[in-house]
Design an enzyme around this catalytic site. Structure first.
Site, PDB file in Angstrom:
ATOM      1  N   HIS A   1       0.856  -1.187   0.000  1.00  0.00           N
ATOM      2  CA  HIS A   1       0.000   0.000   0.000  1.00  0.00           C
ATOM      3  C   HIS A   1       0.895   1.242   0.000  1.00  0.00           C
ATOM      4  O   HIS A   1       1.631   1.480   0.953  1.00  0.00           O
ATOM      5  CB  HIS A   1      -0.908  -0.019   1.226  1.00  0.00           C
TER       6      HIS A   1
ATOM      7  N   ASP B   1       0.589   5.082  -0.117  1.00  0.00           N
ATOM      8  CA  ASP B   1      -0.269   6.262  -0.104  1.00  0.00           C
ATOM      9  C   ASP B   1       0.297   7.271  -1.090  1.00  0.00           C
ATOM     10  O   ASP B   1       1.474   7.632  -1.012  1.00  0.00           O
ATOM     11  CB  ASP B   1      -0.364   6.829   1.315  1.00  0.00           C
TER      12      ASP B   1
ATOM     13  N   ASP C   1      -7.939   0.974   2.001  1.00  0.00           N
ATOM     14  CA  ASP C   1      -7.634   1.878   3.116  1.00  0.00           C
ATOM     15  C   ASP C   1      -8.479   3.146   3.121  1.00  0.00           C
ATOM     16  O   ASP C   1      -8.045   4.150   3.643  1.00  0.00           O
ATOM     17  CB  ASP C   1      -6.132   2.245   3.036  1.00  0.00           C
TER      18      ASP C   1
ATOM     19  N   HIS D   1      -6.997   9.281  -0.895  1.00  0.00           N
ATOM     20  CA  HIS D   1      -7.664   9.120   0.404  1.00  0.00           C
ATOM     21  C   HIS D   1      -6.916   9.658   1.628  1.00  0.00           C
ATOM     22  O   HIS D   1      -7.346   9.391   2.760  1.00  0.00           O
ATOM     23  CB  HIS D   1      -8.077   7.662   0.614  1.00  0.00           C
TER      24      HIS D   1
HETATM   25 ZN   LIG Z   1      -3.761   4.638   2.621  1.00  0.00          ZN
END
Ligand SMILES: [Zn+2]
Length: 1052
Positions: A258, A260, A370, A576
């Site tokens: 993941h 971001d 997420d 997000h």
């Molecule tokens: Zn995230």
């Protein structure tokens, strides 16, 4: 044989722990044998780069000697190292690693190519120079690009602490070493056996088998004597190969990192994070051909393609092999609450088109592990974009209620559904440990209905992804009695296997997937929310106007490339942690820059398109045009700018307008057809005695002001509070500002806790009491007042009522310098109801306005878009806004959330001056018939006035719909660049209806299509388009069910 003592479980477990410990007995234990020989580097040269420079630029740098123990900084800076590697010749044939620990993230470059990411944080400090060293490779030059940040930015733990700007990063290790792969394997054998012995229930036979097996191995193994290794390895293998029965639960293990797209680091660092993470993954794929890695977010792929061409080539190769699997279908993993429906569709349009163009494939799964809650419109949006499956795990974070399913049908507001799965291990960051596997099976809530679940492994959030130990564990536990079976698989294999089970058994969840946490993110970083709303509207306006220009002037250059660029900037900022306001300050500086870029460019292009429509070479006259980009006729006030009215050409116009505002601009009442550009002279409403304008009043009654326009009557006190409104007979204090304490438990920017409601403080200190700004000689009456919020913060508000308007409006300016306070505005009503309605993506959602159950009360703060409404039979009150997303409704009170003041991860969040508008709209009948939806749409997209060269020939209404129940949400030229208009509409009221569309365009055909603009050939019979050529008009009609979205290709 000696008598063996009774095996005590705890001492045996600890014996195993110490035997592989990195901290205890490291001079004699097994881990101490991991590296058998070490050697220093010949030289380390260092270059402090001025920025994140590409490799070629870094090669031009001036390199100076550097040494172990040296510290580097400041934070976010980049340092390049040139390492001269001379490997001892006795290491030929051995596995040789370069060990590098700068306490930071780093990337290894060899021969000008990025080879592998390193990170001090997760102990990824070794780069494999060779598995089997060749004599020709004894001398090498290696470059290391060191980024002065951790995997999680530069804070110690930036979630609760702010960034540490003074931090430096020390080079603690830089050497060569021979790696003993047998020892590495045995460490994992022992760790896994230990874990099974520890994690299995006390009464488990299998657990004790593992305990005795690990003990035997340690007894047998002499770490200094390699001849004992083989037997130890076989003992472990024997245990791991004792198989399960056929009914065992199966874990579909997918590699995952993941990343971001921005969070505790800026976008620019994410580009490098992708290279660091994905290069690690490629090195693992070379060694483990069965390893499958899932990777989302087209934007990140696009970055790597641009910045790391050789890495890109390798990725493409592994995508072809099916090991590197694009997933999600979106441009970025966006927020799941705030983006508009159209923006969500564009996430898929740009994402899927990227995957199709680059890899010849489209993603089948929506992948949002997420994100902080999921709109009830998602199932339809996914279906409309050709996706039928969805994966997340975030709902496991809910504070109050446990979500009852892991594999289920998720149904949206229109009745569409998708197959949804939440990995039951409650994480997208598994390490392949025994405890995680057991937790996954134990947690799985759909036992009996399904017998498989997803297992996402790899370090995440800051990227990094799977490591070799994870793969080795999963390999050992593929089918080991007592543990779930493990299958390295792609998301497609996983979901297909569920689909092959009896999906009729699966339960159905209707409506939103509400996360009972992070509900402060509907409000934090208000400016980003405001820009988001404005830019979403702006890009849709630009597409509509540019399409009108294309129709009017066939060679008008529709700005395809620029629209792509602007949409992608908007979509990027919907990531997000950006749109929710949960990033560091640097991220928002970039985001605001992108928004301003969108505004500048889109406004210029709109003016250009209008000018193109209006332009006549013969004329030197200038005219003002009203632009209606919405698909319904409008009757409103428009503002004519003072600068335009001052021009001599507008002498006549000045005389016609009766309403001058403070800045010299004028308000005039106009009526405009849908989707058109019209000279203002053809739109002006001629004033007569019966006109609405003439009913506009502002007067004083006792100490209250009364505003009325024939539709709405409002009474205001000296603090700007509505003490009475149309149909309210009770005395209420509506438009009451409230300040709450807002100290969450942990996630500052993210969370507002339920207990904030117990700290309600009404703001009642006037700085200036209500006074008249504009009286009823105008088309707008308005009052102004100001309030003191605290010693540091204050607000000023203009309250207005327009001649032809169904609502009272509030233009607000807040100077905000608070610490952990939450500002809301409150509207008590007299409405008797058990639910409130909230605008969401192309539809609306009802939620309870009471706290009956734990599920109801956990939703004390919810997300809505342009409006929320409380209605009883035949009467209701709506609150409309132009940039807010947080609401709460309890009993008869509706609250709009305005501003928060969290200090982490961005201590500057929301400090400063904010402007925003909202309105209160009392109505008779239900919200649909009363026009709440249209009023809110218009409130967010005021009619435009553009001055341009005069011409009689002006675009007639592009599409006229015969019902207001169907809203146009996009009018654009098709992505395939043909002479085709994409018209996207949705049913807005929540009931099926028929719509007839009339257009002056000489259309050749109209086909239904999906959100990716692909014709849906099997759809005609459902939509039933009847295509009729009339006199200079075409008509077609079709039926929509409740909240249905339909896209049409209108071929010219
Ligand atoms: Zn995230």
């Amino acid at each position: 044989m000696d008598h063996v003592p009774f095996k005590h479980k705890r001492t045996t477990l600890e014996r195993a722990e110490k035997f592989i410990s990195p901290d205890y007995f490291t001079d004699i234990n097994l881990r101490s044998r991991l590296y058998t020989d070490q050697a220093g580097l010949e030289s380390i040269q260092h270059y402090a780069a001025p920025d994140r420079v590409p490799y070629t630029k870094a090669m031009e740098g001036k390199y100076q000697p550097a040494h172990l123990g040296q510290s580097f900084g400041p934070v976010w800076s980049t340092h390049w190292f040139r390492l001269e590697v001379v490997i001892p010749s006795k290491w030929v044939g051995k596995e040789v690693h370069l060990l590098w620990n700068s306490g930071s993230e780093a990337l290894v470059w060899c021969h000008g190519e990025p080879r592998q990411g390193l990170s001090g944080d997760n102990n990824r400090i070794s780069y494999i120079i060779s598995y089997n060293l060749d004599a020709a490779d004894l001398q090498q030059t290696v470059y290391i690009e060191m980024a002065c940040n951790h995997l999680f930015g530069i804070g110690n733990l930036a979630i609760v602490k702010t960034d540490d700007e003074k931090k430096t990063f020390t080079l603690s290790q830089a050497e060569l070493a021979v790696f003993d792969r047998d020892v590495f394997g045995m460490i994992l054998d022992i760790e896994i056996l230990h874990d099974i012995a520890k994690e299995f229930p006390e009464d488990s036979q299998r657990g004790y088998q593992a305990l005795y097996a690990v003990n035997d191995i340690i007894n047998h193994l002499d770490v200094r004597d390699r001849s004992t290794y083989r037997r130890a390895q076989e003992m472990a293998k024997t245990f791991f190969h004792e198989r399960n029965g056929q009914s065992q639960h199966t874990l579909y293990a997918m590699g995952h990192a993941h990343i971001d797209t921005a969070w505790l680091w800026p976008y620019a660092e994410t580009i490098r994070k992708c290279a660091r993470s994905w290069s690690c993954t490629l090195r693992l794929m070379e060694k483990y051909p069965e390893f499958i890695f899932t990777c989302s977010q087209a934007q990140q792929y696009a970055w790597v393609k641009e910045h790391y061409p050789t890495l890109w080539q390798e990725i493409c190769l592994f995508i072809q092999k099916g090991q590197f699997v694009p997933v999600g279908g979106t441009w970025v993993e966006m927020d799941g609450n705030i983006p508009s429906c159209e923006a969500c569709i564009r996430q898929f349009l740009y994402g899927q088109n990227f995957f199709l163009k680059e890899f010849g494939c489209r993603c089948k799964e929506f992948w949002l592990p997420d994100t902080f809650g999921y709109s009830a419109q998602f199932p339809q949006i996914l279906r409309h974009c050709g996706i039928t499956r969805f994966l997340t795990q975030k709902l496991s974070w809910s504070l109050v209620n446990k979500f009852p399913h892991h594999t289920f049908h998720w149904e949206g507001i229109d009745g569409s559904s998708v197959l949804a799965h939440f990995p039951p291990g409650d994480s997208y960051e598994m390490k392949g440990r025994v405890g995680e596997m057991l937790k996954t099976v134990k947690n799985f809530k759909d036992k009996g209905r399904s017998n498989r679940s997803a297992f996402l492994f790899g370090y995440g959030d800051g990227g990094h992804g799977p490591s070799e130990d994870m793969l080795e564990r999963l390999q050992r536990l593929q089918d080991c009695d007592g543990l779930p079976k493990v299958k390295l698989a792609s998301p497609d294999e996983f979901f297909s296997s569920i689909e092959r089970e009896n999906t009729n058994l699966l339960c159905r969840w209707r409506g939103e997937l509400y996360l009972e946490l992070h509900n402060g993110t509907y409000t934090t970083w208000a400016k980003v929310k405001k820009y988001n709303r404005q830019c979403e509207v702006l890009l849709q306006e630009l597409e509509a106007v540019a399409t009108m220009a294309c129709v009017r002037v066939p060679d008008f250059p529709y700005p395809h490339e620029e629209l792509d660029r602007l949409w992608k900037l908007l979509l990027l900022n919907q990531f997000h942690d950006v749109l929710p306001g949960s990033s560091i300050n640097q991220v928002f500086q970039d985001a605001v820059g992108y928004y301003q870029d969108i505004e500048r460019s889109a406004n210029a292009l709109i003016n250009k398109a209008v000018a193109c429509c209006a332009h006549s070479q013969a004329s030197e006259q200038h005219e003002m045009y009203v632009v209606n980009t919405q698909g319904y006729a409008r009757h409103e006030l428009v503002e004519l700018p003072a600068s335009e009215l001052a021009a001599p050409a507008h002498k006549k116009r000045r005389a016609q307008t009766n309403s001058q505002l403070l800045d010299g601009s004028h308000l005039v009442e106009v009526q405009v057809p849908p989707l058109c550009i019209k000279p203002i002279s053809q739109c002006l409403v001629k004033q007569t005695e019966e006109d609405l304008c003439s009913q506009l009043r502002l007067y004083k009654e006792d100490d209250h002001f009364v505003l009325s326009n024939g539709q709405v009557r409002a009474e205001l006190d000296s603090l700007g509070r509505l003490v009475s409104l149309t149909c309210f007979d009770k005395r209420t204090n509506s438009n009451q500002f409230i300040l709450y304490d807002d100290v969450p438990l942990y996630w500052d920017a993210w969370d507002v806790m339920d207990y904030h409601l117990e700290t309600r403080q009404p703001i009642v200190t006037a700085i200036e009491r209500t006074r008249v700004i504009s009286d009823s000689s105008n088309a707008r009456v308005s009052l102004e007042f100001s309030l003191k919020i605290s010693e540091e913060s204050y607000l000023r508000q203009e309250i207005f009522l327009d001649a032809c308007s169904p609502y009272v409006g509030f233009n607000t300016e807040v100077t905000w310098r608070e610490n952990r306070k939450f500002l809301k505005v409150e509207f008590p009503t007299t409405v008797h109801t058990t639910q409130a309605s909230y605008d969401i993506q192309s539809g609306f959602l009802q939620r309870p306005n009471h706290y009956n159950t734990s599920w109801d009360s956990a939703r004390f703060e919810v997300c809505g878009h342009k409006w929320a409404d409380l209605s009883e039979h035949n009467f209701g009150v709506a609150v409309i806004n132009n940039c807010k997303y947080g609401y709460s409704a309890v009993d008869r009170v509706l609250r709009l959330s305005l501003l928060r003041s969290p200090k982490s991860p961005d201590p500057q969040a929301d400090m400063g001056v904010h402007t925003f508008s909202y309105a209160i709209m009392p109505h008779s009948g239900n919200l649909q018939e009363a026009g709440v939806i249209h009023a809110a749409q218009s409130f967010n997209c005021p009619l435009r006035v553009v001055t341009s060269g005069a011409d009689d020939l002006i675009s007639p209404a592009l599409f006229v719909l015969d019902t207001r129940q169907v809203l146009v949400q996009a009018v654009k030229m098709a992505e395939d660049r043909s002479r085709t208009i994409i018209l996207r509409v949705h049913e807005a009221y929540g009931g099926s209806t028929k719509v007839k569309v009339t257009t002056p365009l000489p259309l050749l055909a109209v086909h239904p299509c999906n959100g990716l603009e692909e014709a849906l050939h099997d759809w005609d019979q459902d939509v039933g388009i009847h295509f009729v050529h009339g006199d200079q008009q075409c008509q077609f009609e079709f039926t929509l069910t409740a909240f249905q979205i339909i896209s049409l290709r209108c071929v010219m």
